[in-house]
Scaffold this active site. Structure first.
Site, PDB file in Angstrom:
ATOM      1  N   LYS A 213     -15.797   8.223   9.569  1.00 54.81           N
ATOM      2  CA  LYS A 213     -14.513   7.965   8.908  1.00 54.81           C
ATOM      3  C   LYS A 213     -14.358   8.828   7.641  1.00 54.81           C
ATOM      4  O   LYS A 213     -13.323   9.463   7.423  1.00 54.81           O
ATOM      5  CB  LYS A 213     -14.411   6.474   8.568  1.00 54.81           C
ATOM      6  CG  LYS A 213     -13.219   6.085   7.732  1.00 54.81           C
ATOM      7  CD  LYS A 213     -11.899   6.331   8.441  1.00 54.81           C
ATOM      8  CE  LYS A 213     -10.752   6.197   7.459  1.00 54.81           C
ATOM      9  NZ  LYS A 213      -9.460   6.532   8.049  1.00 54.81           N
ATOM     10  N   PHE A 258      -2.224  19.368   8.816  1.00 52.52           N
ATOM     11  CA  PHE A 258      -2.883  19.283   7.513  1.00 52.52           C
ATOM     12  C   PHE A 258      -3.105  20.661   6.879  1.00 52.52           C
ATOM     13  O   PHE A 258      -4.127  20.914   6.260  1.00 52.52           O
ATOM     14  CB  PHE A 258      -4.202  18.490   7.616  1.00 52.52           C
ATOM     15  CG  PHE A 258      -3.942  17.027   7.848  1.00 52.52           C
ATOM     16  CD1 PHE A 258      -3.845  16.150   6.773  1.00 52.52           C
ATOM     17  CD2 PHE A 258      -3.733  16.540   9.114  1.00 52.52           C
ATOM     18  CE1 PHE A 258      -3.547  14.810   6.979  1.00 52.52           C
ATOM     19  CE2 PHE A 258      -3.424  15.210   9.341  1.00 52.52           C
ATOM     20  CZ  PHE A 258      -3.339  14.329   8.269  1.00 52.52           C
ATOM     21  N   LEU A 259      -2.111  21.531   7.065  1.00 54.86           N
ATOM     22  CA  LEU A 259      -2.179  22.864   6.468  1.00 54.86           C
ATOM     23  C   LEU A 259      -0.989  23.099   5.536  1.00 54.86           C
ATOM     24  O   LEU A 259      -0.688  24.240   5.206  1.00 54.86           O
ATOM     25  CB  LEU A 259      -2.181  23.946   7.562  1.00 54.86           C
ATOM     26  CG  LEU A 259      -3.445  24.091   8.412  1.00 54.86           C
ATOM     27  CD1 LEU A 259      -3.279  25.231   9.409  1.00 54.86           C
ATOM     28  CD2 LEU A 259      -4.687  24.346   7.555  1.00 54.86           C
ATOM     29  N   CYS A 269      -5.967   6.400   0.807  1.00 50.54           N
ATOM     30  CA  CYS A 269      -7.216   6.757   1.486  1.00 50.54           C
ATOM     31  C   CYS A 269      -7.874   8.034   0.973  1.00 50.54           C
ATOM     32  O   CYS A 269      -9.005   7.983   0.495  1.00 50.54           O
ATOM     33  CB  CYS A 269      -6.972   6.858   2.988  1.00 50.54           C
ATOM     34  SG  CYS A 269      -6.571   5.260   3.714  1.00 50.54           S
ATOM     35  N   LYS A 329       3.830  10.002   1.031  1.00 52.09           N
ATOM     36  CA  LYS A 329       4.261  10.865   2.131  1.00 52.09           C
ATOM     37  C   LYS A 329       5.466  10.190   2.779  1.00 52.09           C
ATOM     38  O   LYS A 329       5.746   9.018   2.485  1.00 52.09           O
ATOM     39  CB  LYS A 329       3.119  11.071   3.139  1.00 52.09           C
ATOM     40  CG  LYS A 329       2.686   9.801   3.849  1.00 52.09           C
ATOM     41  CD  LYS A 329       1.685  10.123   4.930  1.00 52.09           C
ATOM     42  CE  LYS A 329       1.373   8.898   5.752  1.00 52.09           C
ATOM     43  NZ  LYS A 329       0.484   9.139   6.856  1.00 52.09           N
ATOM     44  N   ARG A 336       0.586   4.286  -3.433  1.00 50.91           N
ATOM     45  CA  ARG A 336      -0.737   4.335  -4.064  1.00 50.91           C
ATOM     46  C   ARG A 336      -1.174   5.802  -4.219  1.00 50.91           C
ATOM     47  O   ARG A 336      -1.103   6.571  -3.272  1.00 50.91           O
ATOM     48  CB  ARG A 336      -1.749   3.535  -3.237  1.00 50.91           C
ATOM     49  CG  ARG A 336      -1.469   2.037  -3.298  1.00 50.91           C
ATOM     50  CD  ARG A 336      -2.417   1.229  -2.439  1.00 50.91           C
ATOM     51  NE  ARG A 336      -2.103   1.285  -1.033  1.00 50.91           N
ATOM     52  CZ  ARG A 336      -2.739   0.574  -0.092  1.00 50.91           C
ATOM     53  NH1 ARG A 336      -3.713  -0.236  -0.437  1.00 50.91           N
ATOM     54  NH2 ARG A 336      -2.398   0.681   1.173  1.00 50.91           N
TER      55      ARG A 336
HETATM   56  N1  NAD Z   1      -3.870   2.233   4.709  1.00 54.04           N
HETATM   57  C1  NAD Z   1      -4.341   3.087   5.613  1.00 54.04           C
HETATM   58  O1  NAD Z   1      -3.631   3.976   6.090  1.00 54.04           O
HETATM   59  C2  NAD Z   1      -5.766   2.992   6.072  1.00 54.04           C
HETATM   60  C3  NAD Z   1      -6.157   3.706   7.208  1.00 54.04           C
HETATM   61  C4  NAD Z   1      -7.479   3.601   7.638  1.00 54.04           C
HETATM   62  C5  NAD Z   1      -8.376   2.818   6.941  1.00 54.04           C
HETATM   63  N2  NAD Z   1      -7.966   2.160   5.806  1.00 54.04           N
HETATM   64  C6  NAD Z   1      -8.950   1.321   5.115  1.00 54.04           C
HETATM   65  O2  NAD Z   1      -8.729  -0.036   5.496  1.00 54.04           O
HETATM   66  C7  NAD Z   1      -9.009  -0.919   4.398  1.00 54.04           C
HETATM   67  C8  NAD Z   1      -7.768  -1.742   4.096  1.00 54.04           C
HETATM   68  O3  NAD Z   1      -6.742  -0.861   3.678  1.00 54.04           O
HETATM   69  P1  NAD Z   1      -5.219  -1.319   3.579  1.00 54.04           P
HETATM   70  O4  NAD Z   1      -4.443  -0.100   3.241  1.00 54.04           O
HETATM   71  O5  NAD Z   1      -4.857  -2.120   4.748  1.00 54.04           O
HETATM   72  O6  NAD Z   1      -5.308  -2.277   2.298  1.00 54.04           O
HETATM   73  P2  NAD Z   1      -4.164  -3.227   1.723  1.00 54.04           P
HETATM   74  O7  NAD Z   1      -4.382  -3.272   0.270  1.00 54.04           O
HETATM   75  O8  NAD Z   1      -2.836  -2.797   2.262  1.00 54.04           O
HETATM   76  O9  NAD Z   1      -4.481  -4.652   2.372  1.00 54.04           O
HETATM   77  C9  NAD Z   1      -5.567  -5.426   2.051  1.00 54.04           C
HETATM   78  C10 NAD Z   1      -5.189  -6.889   2.200  1.00 54.04           C
HETATM   79  O10 NAD Z   1      -6.365  -7.690   2.012  1.00 54.04           O
HETATM   80  C11 NAD Z   1      -5.989  -8.867   1.315  1.00 54.04           C
HETATM   81  N3  NAD Z   1      -7.184  -9.467   0.728  1.00 54.04           N
HETATM   82  C12 NAD Z   1      -7.887  -9.101  -0.370  1.00 54.04           C
HETATM   83  N4  NAD Z   1      -8.937  -9.905  -0.541  1.00 54.04           N
HETATM   84  C13 NAD Z   1      -8.913 -10.814   0.458  1.00 54.04           C
HETATM   85  C14 NAD Z   1      -9.731 -11.905   0.829  1.00 54.04           C
HETATM   86  N5  NAD Z   1     -10.798 -12.235   0.116  1.00 54.04           N
HETATM   87  N6  NAD Z   1      -9.390 -12.625   1.911  1.00 54.04           N
HETATM   88  C15 NAD Z   1      -8.293 -12.312   2.643  1.00 54.04           C
HETATM   89  N7  NAD Z   1      -7.483 -11.273   2.345  1.00 54.04           N
HETATM   90  C16 NAD Z   1      -7.788 -10.538   1.272  1.00 54.04           C
HETATM   91  C17 NAD Z   1      -4.947  -8.400   0.334  1.00 54.04           C
HETATM   92  O11 NAD Z   1      -4.148  -9.454  -0.143  1.00 54.04           O
HETATM   93  C18 NAD Z   1      -4.161  -7.379   1.187  1.00 54.04           C
HETATM   94  O12 NAD Z   1      -3.094  -8.006   1.864  1.00 54.04           O
HETATM   95  C19 NAD Z   1      -9.458  -0.010   3.253  1.00 54.04           C
HETATM   96  O13 NAD Z   1     -10.850   0.092   3.281  1.00 54.04           O
HETATM   97  C20 NAD Z   1      -8.830   1.326   3.612  1.00 54.04           C
HETATM   98  O14 NAD Z   1      -9.546   2.408   3.073  1.00 54.04           O
HETATM   99  C21 NAD Z   1      -6.690   2.218   5.392  1.00 54.04           C
END
Ligand code: NAD
Length: 445
Positions: A213, A258-259, A269, A329, A336
């Site tokens: 990842k 991605f260019l 991320c 984007k 963020r």
């Molecule tokens: N956003 C993306 O495009 C993307 C893509 C791939 C991977 N990721 C990874 O996935 C993970 C989540 O990213 P995201 O963008 O969905 O985050 P986000 O901030 O959008 O969502 C996280 C959610 O978790 C909840 N939360 C926090 N603590 C909690 C708990 N103790 N119990 C229950 N819920 C809880 C929050 O309220 C929030 O709704 C990260 O590690 C990120 O790097 C994100």
């Protein structure tokens, strides 16, 4: 075979994961600590903007396959697989903060022990987590609920915001890091409906899955930074980064994506994953100099753009800028680490004023900037009273403006285009002044 799944964390990843698994016939219980979000989701209200997700969400809430709760126990008891889709923000030293992932793993294991649940359960790390997190989760689970049959799996998510449903439903590949046969079988079962066209599910060890990842995101960040550094060189020698992009992108060894030179990468991320990989590779004594350079180049890219604006005016004191685009984007409301936000901060601290517009990210921007900037109703309204226009996100609706209206609305008819939306030769005919990335400036002098 349909299963009951628990999804902990219903943000961009959790909500898409839960909804798409419900759509493929599973019963899904989504858990979040944010009570308001859970209330709204129960009524079918979307907490995020993600094209196409709302209809599938609504359908699966109606048919009873998708439910929302703040009660972790409900999901742990009922589900055979628990997906951890929790935030992993950067700590002060750049490392990924694992408190949410480890905390929920401990709580879930405690529930299993207290309820004396003997059924086999799989905890799946879907959050982006550094190498050896699966090991850490496993030790927490073993400490908290020794002798209970819980397997820990690493299953990083590769979805792109803006295309998340499509990416989840038709993934290029699925990566699963797992060592226990029963867990591997369950993961294969769950994902098979999504890879019917023949795309692979790669089963590997947990550490390799975790690194895969970071490797993907950091490699893409490097490509962007490479083009951004090259765009600087193009400006110095009078070349055109867009021509170069097409020239190299059509090479099948390189590929087109991605260019794009621009304001630098942002989002939830790339910036944090670059930081986290730098931290963990340094800690392992295997420094990744290329990734460090990509991060540095990213910082310089937005600074250079700001300097371009500053240089044009000498002083920004009292100037007002119309800003098109706030999301990091297009096709998302996610702001963020948005390059637009960095730019707003720089403009404000130089004494300028900003009127901003974005098709989807206004609410998220208001939470951050409050009344420090003005908000417009649409892209034309945004120009009123502005000296010049800055473009920070390449939304389609910004691609074909009425240049006459633009020229009349701005006190000084200048565009600073951080996304290379227009052809400089076309702009030259409009009488506008135009500064973009890695291409000739149109100064009209
Ligand atoms: N956003 C993306 O495009 C993307 C893509 C791939 C991977 N990721 C990874 O996935 C993970 C989540 O990213 P995201 O963008 O969905 O985050 P986000 O901030 O959008 O969502 C996280 C959610 O978790 C909840 N939360 C926090 N603590 C909690 C708990 N103790 N119990 C229950 N819920 C809880 C929050 O309220 C929030 O709704 C990260 O590690 C990120 O790097 C994100």
């Amino acid at each position: 075979m349909p299963r009951t799944l628990g999804i902990v964390g219903t943000g961009y990843v959790g909500l898409v994961t839960g909804t798409c698994f419900a759509e493929s016939g599973n019963r899904v219980i989504c858990v979040d600590i944010d009570e308001r979000k859970v209330q709204e989701l129960r009524q079918g209200k979307m907490p995020i903007f993600e094209p196409g997700l709302d209809h599938i969400l609504e359908r699966n809430i109606k048919n009873g396959r998708l439910t929302f709760t703040t009660n972790l126990e409900e999901a742990v008891v009922a589900s055979s697989v628990l997906f951890l889709c929790l935030p992993t923000p950067p700590d002060e030293d750049g490392s990924a903060d694992l408190q949410y992932v480890l905390g929920v793993a401990r709580d879930a294991a405690r529930i299993i022990k207290e309820k004396d649940i003997k059924d086999f359960k799989v905890f799946v790390n879907k959050s982006t987590v550094p190498v050896q997190t699966a090991e850490k989760v496993t030790s927490i689970v073993r400490e908290t609920a020794p002798d209970y049959p819980i397997a820990v799996v690493s299953n990083p998510e590769f979805l792109r915001e803006g295309f998340a449903v499509e990416d989840f439903m038709k993934p290029d590949r699925i990566v699963v890091g797992a060592s226990e046969e029963r867990a591997i079988d369950i993961m294969r079962d769950l994902y098979e409906p999504f890879v019917r066209s023949g795309n692979p599910i790669f089963f590997m060890d947990e550490k390799s899955a975790e690194i895969t990842k970071y490797a993907a995101n950091c490699y893409l960040a490097m490509r962007i930074s490479f083009m951004n550094e090259l765009s600087h060189y193009c400006e110095k020698v009078g070349a055109d980064i867009e021509q170069i992009r097409m020239g190299i992108g059509s090479d099948s060894r390189i590929g087109k994506r991605f260019l794009f030179a621009g304001l630098g990468y942002g989002g939830s991320c790339f910036p944090k994953d670059v930081k986290a990989l730098i931290h963990s590779t340094d800690a392992a004594g295997a420094t990744l100099g290329l990734v460090k350079a990509a991060e540095e180049a990213n910082y310089h890219q937005s600074e250079r753009f700001f300097t371009k604006i500053l240089t044009r005016f000498d002083s920004l004191e009292g100037k007002r800028f119309a800003l098109w685009g706030l999301a990091f984007k297009p096709n998302t409301d996610d702001t963020r680490e948005a390059p637009a936000f960095r730019l707003i901060e720089r403009l404000l601290s130089a004494g300028a004023a900003v009127t901003a517009y974005d098709p989807e990210a206004m609410e998220n921007t208001k939470h951050v900037f409050g009344d420090r900037i003005r908000y417009a109703n649409d892209s034309t309204d945004c120009l009123k009273g502005a000296d010049a226009l800055i473009i920070a996100t390449e939304w389609n609706e910004f691609r074909s403006p009425d240049f006459e209206v633009l020229k009349k609305s701005l006190t000084m008819p200048i565009i600073f285009d951080g996304r290379n939306l227009f052809d400089p030769d076309d702009i030259a005919k409009t009488g506008l002044e135009y500064y973009s990335i890695g291409r000739k400036a149109i100064t009209q002098s």
